[in-house]
Design a protein around this motif. Structure first.
Motif, PDB file in Angstrom:
ATOM      1  N   LEU A 133      10.327   4.072  -2.361  1.00 17.48           N
ATOM      2  CA  LEU A 133      11.506   3.284  -2.275  1.00 17.48           C
ATOM      3  C   LEU A 133      11.758   2.621  -0.857  1.00 17.48           C
ATOM      4  O   LEU A 133      12.245   1.255  -0.681  1.00 17.48           O
ATOM      5  N   LEU A 134      11.376   3.481   0.077  1.00 20.71           N
ATOM      6  CA  LEU A 134      11.987   2.972   1.224  1.00 20.71           C
ATOM      7  C   LEU A 134      10.999   2.094   1.892  1.00 20.71           C
ATOM      8  O   LEU A 134      10.973   1.534   3.016  1.00 20.71           O
ATOM      9  N   GLY A 135       9.768   1.896   1.176  1.00 19.93           N
ATOM     10  CA  GLY A 135       8.838   1.287   1.925  1.00 19.93           C
ATOM     11  C   GLY A 135       7.841   1.867   3.068  1.00 19.93           C
ATOM     12  O   GLY A 135       7.204   1.193   3.723  1.00 19.93           O
ATOM     13  N   ARG A 136       7.810   3.146   3.031  1.00 19.41           N
ATOM     14  CA  ARG A 136       7.345   3.904   4.147  1.00 19.41           C
ATOM     15  C   ARG A 136       5.772   3.688   3.668  1.00 19.41           C
ATOM     16  O   ARG A 136       5.357   3.868   2.490  1.00 19.41           O
ATOM     17  N   ILE A 137       4.750   3.851   4.821  1.00 18.24           N
ATOM     18  CA  ILE A 137       3.301   3.734   4.428  1.00 18.24           C
ATOM     19  C   ILE A 137       2.816   5.335   4.159  1.00 18.24           C
ATOM     20  O   ILE A 137       1.619   5.152   3.902  1.00 18.24           O
ATOM     21  N   HIS A 138       3.686   6.186   4.201  1.00 13.62           N
ATOM     22  CA  HIS A 138       3.023   7.410   4.283  1.00 13.62           C
ATOM     23  C   HIS A 138       3.615   8.313   2.929  1.00 13.62           C
ATOM     24  O   HIS A 138       4.644   8.042   2.519  1.00 13.62           O
ATOM     25  N   THR A 139       2.848   9.405   2.917  1.00  8.42           N
ATOM     26  CA  THR A 139       3.162  10.337   1.628  1.00  8.42           C
ATOM     27  C   THR A 139       3.718  11.579   2.245  1.00  8.42           C
ATOM     28  O   THR A 139       3.773  11.884   3.532  1.00  8.42           O
ATOM     29  N   VAL A 140       4.265  12.518   1.557  1.00  8.34           N
ATOM     30  CA  VAL A 140       4.820  13.716   1.997  1.00  8.34           C
ATOM     31  C   VAL A 140       3.551  14.498   2.537  1.00  8.34           C
ATOM     32  O   VAL A 140       3.649  14.820   3.567  1.00  8.34           O
ATOM     33  N   GLU A 141       2.352  14.513   1.858  1.00  6.82           N
ATOM     34  CA  GLU A 141       1.218  14.970   2.495  1.00  6.82           C
ATOM     35  C   GLU A 141       0.850  14.361   3.862  1.00  6.82           C
ATOM     36  O   GLU A 141       0.624  15.250   4.595  1.00  6.82           O
ATOM     37  N   ASP A 142       1.013  13.193   3.918  1.00  6.93           N
ATOM     38  CA  ASP A 142       0.476  12.414   5.353  1.00  6.93           C
ATOM     39  C   ASP A 142       1.639  13.147   6.304  1.00  6.93           C
ATOM     40  O   ASP A 142       1.077  13.325   7.639  1.00  6.93           O
ATOM     41  N   PHE A 143       2.844  13.144   6.019  1.00  2.00           N
ATOM     42  CA  PHE A 143       3.935  13.709   6.955  1.00  2.00           C
ATOM     43  C   PHE A 143       3.216  15.140   7.375  1.00  2.00           C
ATOM     44  O   PHE A 143       3.144  15.472   8.631  1.00  2.00           O
TER      45      PHE A 143
END
Ligand code: SF4
Length: 377
Positions: A133-143
């Motif tokens: 929704l925020l338009g971030r390019i990453h997932t929780v896993e990526d973080f």
């Protein structure tokens, strides 16, 4: 001659893509553009009027945009040119912002070699739906992958940014993101409430009534939950949105709030040297033509303006402002200038006066925007 402390900000205006809420100066950019940009910033640093004879650098903050998006040698070259221009304090804090999913090969090793000793990771949420929704390019896993890589590379001072008041978010939902971050034990956590800024994708959705923003009560409930949970887990709140383990407060940001001298490089970067404020032109194209030579604004603060800044910046911090520092800076008693406002805010339970310091209570920090505007003439 004893040198004066100086802090430095370097703006890196490149991001993979624009987030839905972002109004910062950033765009995608090609590697060729990034190389051109490096040349421009190096020129601005080299030609800066503030000399290395006069100043010793205490903190550097490389922000953006997404500094980890550019080839890491660019960051190393910026650090080299800063070290050529200035002497650095032995314990200088050198921070860099990074975003999950952008790390280049060997980047962490290069960052460490060039002296970066604090990384601030933009996580925003530990919920994939919210990240989308925020338009971030990453997932929780990526973080999580980035966070572990940063730790394995030996970084001992790591900050994580989270965003609260996301559309559809309750205090409970935010709590689960925060708990997830706490389990990783970063040294520093920033929690910013979403602000819907004009010109962003969120703003146009908001205008069309398509943004399900949390109610004011829910925002307050979230803020209180954050404050209580972080304090329970040993993170001291030291500014409206910032929490740290003892000794890990961001020294660079404290310079802004305490009105120390800082010099910003790059488009839109702001500087304060004494009472001289200036901001580089925001337009990337104009900046690239004459790096650091065209300014958005450039003025010397009047004594009254400097006093007001002293109050509304200093009162953002939980330590608040010092009457002694006020007198040292302006040769007048703080009560002579702001006595009525201080008394009223104390009477209303928003302000504490202890010894020579004035600081906001938790209730005061909740409405600090309104309280701070009372210092403006
Ligand atoms: S990563 Fe940060 S600077 Fe880049 S677009 Fe998203 S919010 Fe803006």
């Amino acid at each position: 001659m004893k040198k004066s402390p100086l802090s430095i900000y370097v703006h890196i205006p490149f991001c993979v893509k624009k987030c839905s809420y972002c109004d910062f100066l950033s765009f995608a950019g090609t590697e060729e553009e990034m190389e051109h940009y490096l040349t421009a910033v190096l020129r601005e640093i080299e030609e800066a009027e503030e000399s290395g004879l006069q100043y010793e650098v205490q903190t550097v903050y490389i922000g953006g945009g997404t500094p980890s998006r550019v080839p890491p040698h660019l960051i190393a070259e910026i650090m080299d040119s800063l070290r050529k221009k200035y002497t650095f304090a032995e314990n200088a804090e050198i921070s860099m912002e990074m975003n999950p999913g952008t790390l280049k090969r060997d980047a962490l090793r290069i960052y460490r070699e060039c002296g970066i000793n604090r990384l601030s990771i933009g996580c925003q949420s530990l919920n994939d739906e919210e990240l989308r929704l925020l338009g971030r390019i990453h997932t929780v896993e990526d973080f999580k992958k980035t966070y572990h890589e940063v730790r394995e590379a030996g970084f001992k001072n790591v900050s994580v940014d989270l965003m609260s008041s996301i559309p559809g978010q309750s205090a409970e939902k935010f709590r689960s993101s925060l708990e997830g971050i706490l389990a990783l034990k970063p040294e520093h956590i920033s929690v910013y409430s979403l602000i819907v800024e004009p010109g962003t994708l969120f703003y146009s959705k908001y205008e069309k009534g398509e943004l399900d923003l949390p109610s004011e009560e829910s925002v307050t409930e979230t803020d209180r939950m954050v404050r209580d949970l972080l304090s329970e887990r040993g993170y001291k709140r030291y500014e409206i949105s910032n929490y740290a383990r003892d000794g890990y407060e961001c020294r660079h940001n404290l310079v802004y709030w305490n009105r120390g001298d800082y010099r910003g490089f790059g488009p839109g970067a702001a500087s304060l040297i004494g009472d001289h404020r200036f901001t580089n032109i925001r337009s990337y194209a104009s900046y690239m033509e004459h790096p650091g030579k065209t300014r958005e604004d450039d003025f010397v603060l009047s004594v009254r303006d400097a006093m007001e800044e002293f109050m509304f910046l200093g009162l953002r911090t939980c330590e608040g402002v010092s009457a002694t520092d006020f007198y040292r800076n302006f040769g007048q008693d703080i009560t002579e200038v702001f006595g009525k406002i201080l008394e009223k805010q104390e009477r209303d339970g928003y302000l504490i006066h202890k010894g020579e310091r004035y600081s906001y209570t938790d209730e005061g920090l909740e409405v600090s925007n309104i309280l701070m505007s009372e210092y403006l003439e």
